[in-house]
Design a protein around this motif. Sequence first.
Motif, PDB file in Angstrom:
ATOM      1  N   LYS A 269       0.830  -1.203   0.000  1.00 39.92           N
ATOM      2  CA  LYS A 269       0.000   0.000   0.000  1.00 39.92           C
ATOM      3  C   LYS A 269       0.868   1.258   0.000  1.00 39.92           C
ATOM      4  N   GLN A 270       1.892   1.266   0.854  1.00 41.98           N
ATOM      5  CA  GLN A 270       2.780   2.422   0.910  1.00 41.98           C
ATOM      6  C   GLN A 270       3.542   2.591  -0.402  1.00 41.98           C
ATOM      7  N   GLU A 271       4.007   1.482  -0.972  1.00 42.06           N
ATOM      8  CA  GLU A 271       4.752   1.540  -2.233  1.00 42.06           C
ATOM      9  C   GLU A 271       3.883   2.106  -3.354  1.00 42.06           C
ATOM     10  N   ILE A 272       2.640   1.657  -3.411  1.00 42.46           N
ATOM     11  CA  ILE A 272       1.724   2.146  -4.447  1.00 42.46           C
ATOM     12  C   ILE A 272       1.420   3.627  -4.250  1.00 42.46           C
ATOM     13  N   GLU A 273       1.142   4.030  -3.026  1.00 48.20           N
ATOM     14  CA  GLU A 273       0.809   5.426  -2.772  1.00 48.20           C
ATOM     15  C   GLU A 273       1.998   6.346  -3.038  1.00 48.20           C
ATOM     16  N   ASP A 274       3.210   5.866  -2.741  1.00 50.29           N
ATOM     17  CA  ASP A 274       4.412   6.643  -3.066  1.00 50.29           C
ATOM     18  C   ASP A 274       4.560   6.790  -4.582  1.00 50.29           C
ATOM     19  N   TYR A 275       4.303   5.714  -5.308  1.00 51.19           N
ATOM     20  CA  TYR A 275       4.402   5.753  -6.769  1.00 51.19           C
ATOM     21  C   TYR A 275       3.382   6.728  -7.351  1.00 51.19           C
ATOM     22  N   ILE A 276       2.166   6.684  -6.826  1.00 50.39           N
ATOM     23  CA  ILE A 276       1.102   7.576  -7.296  1.00 50.39           C
ATOM     24  C   ILE A 276       1.495   9.037  -7.066  1.00 50.39           C
ATOM     25  N   ALA A 277       2.034   9.320  -5.878  1.00 48.82           N
ATOM     26  CA  ALA A 277       2.437  10.697  -5.562  1.00 48.82           C
ATOM     27  C   ALA A 277       3.594  11.155  -6.443  1.00 48.82           C
ATOM     28  N   GLU A 278       4.587  10.301  -6.608  1.00 52.19           N
ATOM     29  CA  GLU A 278       5.766  10.666  -7.394  1.00 52.19           C
ATOM     30  C   GLU A 278       5.419  10.900  -8.859  1.00 52.19           C
TER      31      GLU A 278
ATOM     32  N   LEU B 283      -3.483  -0.321 -13.952  1.00 53.26           N
ATOM     33  CA  LEU B 283      -3.773  -1.048 -12.720  1.00 53.26           C
ATOM     34  C   LEU B 283      -2.510  -1.124 -11.873  1.00 53.26           C
ATOM     35  N   LEU B 284      -2.625  -0.746 -10.605  1.00 55.39           N
ATOM     36  CA  LEU B 284      -1.528  -0.872  -9.656  1.00 55.39           C
ATOM     37  C   LEU B 284      -1.955  -1.927  -8.638  1.00 55.39           C
ATOM     38  N   ILE B 285      -1.331  -3.091  -8.717  1.00 59.23           N
ATOM     39  CA  ILE B 285      -1.855  -4.285  -8.056  1.00 59.23           C
ATOM     40  C   ILE B 285      -0.935  -4.728  -6.915  1.00 59.23           C
ATOM     41  N   PRO B 286      -1.439  -4.759  -5.680  1.00 54.45           N
ATOM     42  CA  PRO B 286      -0.642  -5.307  -4.573  1.00 54.45           C
ATOM     43  C   PRO B 286      -0.475  -6.811  -4.750  1.00 54.45           C
ATOM     44  N   SER B 287       0.521  -7.357  -4.095  1.00 63.49           N
ATOM     45  CA  SER B 287       0.834  -8.780  -4.288  1.00 63.49           C
ATOM     46  C   SER B 287      -0.325  -9.694  -3.923  1.00 63.49           C
ATOM     47  N   GLU B 288      -1.151  -9.280  -2.953  1.00 59.91           N
ATOM     48  CA  GLU B 288      -2.285 -10.112  -2.542  1.00 59.91           C
ATOM     49  C   GLU B 288      -3.271 -10.329  -3.689  1.00 59.91           C
ATOM     50  N   LEU B 289      -3.354  -9.365  -4.604  1.00 59.66           N
ATOM     51  CA  LEU B 289      -4.256  -9.467  -5.758  1.00 59.66           C
ATOM     52  C   LEU B 289      -3.489  -9.800  -7.027  1.00 59.66           C
ATOM     53  N   GLY B 290      -2.169 -10.028  -6.864  1.00 58.73           N
ATOM     54  CA  GLY B 290      -1.333 -10.306  -8.015  1.00 58.73           C
ATOM     55  C   GLY B 290      -0.697 -11.685  -7.950  1.00 58.73           C
TER      56      GLY B 290
ATOM     57  N   ILE C  42       9.078 -12.494 -11.408  1.00 58.98           N
ATOM     58  CA  ILE C  42       8.442 -11.573 -10.465  1.00 58.98           C
ATOM     59  C   ILE C  42       8.732 -12.023  -9.036  1.00 58.98           C
ATOM     60  N   PRO C  43       9.498 -11.237  -8.280  1.00 56.68           N
ATOM     61  CA  PRO C  43       9.786 -11.621  -6.891  1.00 56.68           C
ATOM     62  C   PRO C  43       8.523 -11.643  -6.039  1.00 56.68           C
ATOM     63  N   GLY C  44       8.466 -12.560  -5.097  1.00 56.53           N
ATOM     64  CA  GLY C  44       7.333 -12.620  -4.196  1.00 56.53           C
ATOM     65  C   GLY C  44       7.118 -11.306  -3.467  1.00 56.53           C
ATOM     66  N   GLY C  45       5.858 -10.942  -3.264  1.00 55.09           N
ATOM     67  CA  GLY C  45       5.533  -9.721  -2.557  1.00 55.09           C
ATOM     68  C   GLY C  45       5.561  -8.466  -3.405  1.00 55.09           C
ATOM     69  N   SER C  46       5.699  -8.615  -4.719  1.00 53.42           N
ATOM     70  CA  SER C  46       5.868  -7.450  -5.585  1.00 53.42           C
ATOM     71  C   SER C  46       4.559  -6.742  -5.908  1.00 53.42           C
ATOM     72  N   VAL C  47       4.620  -5.417  -5.946  1.00 51.75           N
ATOM     73  CA  VAL C  47       3.583  -4.603  -6.576  1.00 51.75           C
ATOM     74  C   VAL C  47       3.817  -4.675  -8.080  1.00 51.75           C
ATOM     75  N   THR C  48       2.754  -4.925  -8.841  1.00 52.57           N
ATOM     76  CA  THR C  48       2.860  -4.967 -10.299  1.00 52.57           C
ATOM     77  C   THR C  48       1.922  -3.918 -10.898  1.00 52.57           C
ATOM     78  N   ILE C  49       2.397  -3.283 -11.976  1.00 58.29           N
ATOM     79  CA  ILE C  49       1.631  -2.248 -12.656  1.00 58.29           C
ATOM     80  C   ILE C  49       1.386  -2.690 -14.097  1.00 58.29           C
ATOM     81  N   PHE C  50       0.165  -2.493 -14.564  1.00 62.14           N
ATOM     82  CA  PHE C  50      -0.187  -2.868 -15.928  1.00 62.14           C
ATOM     83  C   PHE C  50      -0.878  -1.704 -16.634  1.00 62.14           C
ATOM     84  N   ASP C  51      -0.396  -1.383 -17.827  1.00 59.28           N
ATOM     85  CA  ASP C  51      -1.102  -0.487 -18.730  1.00 59.28           C
ATOM     86  C   ASP C  51      -1.914  -1.367 -19.667  1.00 59.28           C
TER      87      ASP C  51
END
Length: 275
Positions: free
Chosen positions: A156-165, A243-250, A259-268
């Motif tokens: 969640k933190q990784e995704i929100e940081d990416y969104i802000a950046e 789509l910005l997908i946390p590992s639980e949904l990925g 893809i390393p375990g626990g990764s956030v994945t992004i798809f266009d």
Amino acid sequence: MKSVCMALFIVLFVSCSSDDENSNKDYTLENQEEILSYIATNGIDAIGTDSGLYYVIDKMGEGNAITADSDVSVKYKGYFTDGSVFDENTESGVTFNLQGVIEGWQEGIPLFNEGGSGLLIIPAHLAYGSNSFNGIPGGSVLIFEIEILDYNALNKQEIEDYIAENELNAMSTASGLYYVIEEQGEGEKPTSTSSVTVNYEGYFTDGEIFAERSSNLNLEIEDILEGWQEGLQLLNEGGTMKLLIPSELGYGLYDYSVIPGGSVTIFDIELVDVN
């Protein structure tokens, strides 16, 4: 994150050498004295259980509760009461199912929630018994400093940081999925049982591409990642989204291909057709 493959955490008591002269020795009382001495000498405020396990909760953790058959990711350092380290992974941690580890971990890890940290002091009968195993002398008391990773919070933190950046106008859902609809599209909206044709590219939050753009790929929505299943149903035919997908949904906690375990994945994604 690497999934665990070392012998340390796999319960293989039957494979331990039976030639050890102390292979049938009962170390229970000896271990108890060693543990209590260690606790007193180091001023540790430890709690004991009926099994002989001692533990210290430094941080309970705010994530999910852990059950006897949970998959967990743990950073750890393992050492003896004399301070000598026999194994550690304090960088990426290891991922495993609790059913496949030593009894002291099976009992101790569920005392924490995800995100928790503390100490486990484990007598031999809850570890490797009286036989020597993988460089660990028979009858050894084992001490582990542990940190249980909470990938829901980390993702969640990784995704929100990416969104802000990247200054994205992203929305989130109750499941933890984040998305940006770039073009809504004007065609049919897919359902959970639809077949769809898509163009897409997949990458990590650092920009590294793990799936080159694929064109006109035909998919059954019920067979794809949970994050895709949920996200595509927000779009109409002809639309595009991120789509910005946390590992639980990925791809989960375990390594999957590149893809390393626990990764956030992004798809266009471009939703070309709904069948």
